[in-house]
Design an enzyme around this catalytic site. Structure first.
Site, PDB file in Angstrom:
ATOM      1  CG  ASP A 194      -0.354  -0.355   2.515  1.00 34.68           C
ATOM      2  OD1 ASP A 194       0.889  -0.407   2.593  1.00 34.68           O
ATOM      3  OD2 ASP A 194      -1.111  -0.580   3.477  1.00 34.68           O
ATOM      4  CE1 TYR A 195       5.310   5.431   3.148  1.00 32.58           C
ATOM      5  CE2 TYR A 195       6.980   4.443   1.716  1.00 32.58           C
ATOM      6  CZ  TYR A 195       6.566   5.465   2.549  1.00 32.58           C
ATOM      7  OH  TYR A 195       7.394   6.533   2.774  1.00 32.58           O
ATOM      8  CB  SER A 196       5.046   0.351  -3.046  1.00 32.28           C
ATOM      9  OG  SER A 196       6.043  -0.146  -2.195  1.00 32.28           O
TER      10      SER A 196
END
Length: 276
Positions: A194-196
């Site tokens: 999700d961060y990426s």
């Protein structure tokens, strides 16, 4: 020496070089900014954001440190003000449109606007080798949509386009696949998923927006870039990073103070452009 050792040695030398560059003062002809130059840094009560405020203020810029918590923000600027730095603060939650609008009104009324915007506010819930998309909504909302809302509030003439819609559609597809459980087969990044995705969207939006802002008349152009601070030892990484906050903040400050402001729509790390 193996590949990993060579890579680490090269990185260490680069960080040493940057550390040296940070000690060299800007010359008068390089300093396009002054005390009247206003910089806003989001999510700046600690970590990289706090260090960016510190370094920008050290260079003589008036800095507005923002945080979701008023009390925390006040305590943070006290530390900087005690060091003789010109830093103010204001409450700002990039997830809350009303908070952004209130901040924009306050900024216009008290400072007439801003010259530098550092979108630092962000969240991450994956540490080490763990990977979970349990908080995908919050990560996307904060890291991408929060950044986008902030930019739009600071640049009211910005208009949506087809490219912007494609970016929105991509992140919405990811969140939808998280909800229905099909994200694993969706071809998304296998780590820090999700961060990426949120940061990829920010990079794409930065490139798109740079083209729009370059179309403005001379004297009204705005330049926008993004950068990776590295795996920094902050709460966001569970303090498991390999880079200090001083090193992590450096490229953001360097970009903000570039004498050649025509650089736009690019992605940087360790004071070098990274192609994507």
């Amino acid at each position: 020496m193996g590949h990993k050792e060579k890579s680490k040695d090269k990185k260490d030398k680069r960080l040493q070089q940057i550390s040296l560059l940070r000690t060299i003062p800007y010359s008068d002809h390089q300093r396009w900014w002054s005390k009247e130059t206003i910089a806003v840094v989001t999510g700046a009560n600690r970590g990289i954001g706090f260090e960016i405020c510190k370094q920008l203020a050290y260079h003589g810029i008036t800095v507005i440190l923002t945080s979701r918590d008023d009390g925390v923000a006040i305590e943070s600027i006290k530390v900087l003000q005690e060091g003789g730095l010109d830093v103010a603060c204001h409450k700002l939650d990039v997830l809350d449109s009303s908070s952004i609008n209130q901040f924009a009104e306050w900024l216009k009324e008290n400072y007439g606007g801003l010259d530098i915007l550092v979108n630092n506010a962000g969240v991450n819930f994956n540490f080490g080798s763990d990977n979970s998309v349990e908080n995908a909504h919050k990560v996307i909302d904060t890291n991408y949509y929060g950044t986008k809302k902030m930019i739009q509030a600071m640049i009211p003439l910005m208009k949506p386009s087809n490219v912007e819609e494609v970016i929105d559609e991509t992140v919405n597809t990811f969140v939808q696949q998280v909800e229905d459980g099909s994200w694993v087969s969706g071809g998304w990044p296998p780590k820090f998923t999700d961060y990426s995705v949120s940061k990829l969207a920010v990079n794409a939006y930065t490139r798109f927006l740079s083209k729009k802002l370059c179309e403005r008349p001379e004297g009204e152009k705005i330049y926008i870039n993004c950068y990776c601070p590295g795996w920094v030892k902050t709460a966001l990484t569970g303090y498991a990073g390999s880079v200090t906050v001083e090193e992590g903040a450096d490229t953001g400050v360097w970009l903000s103070l570039l004498p050649d402001q025509a650089i736009t729509g690019k992605f940087f790390a360790e004071r070098r452009e990274i192609h994507f």
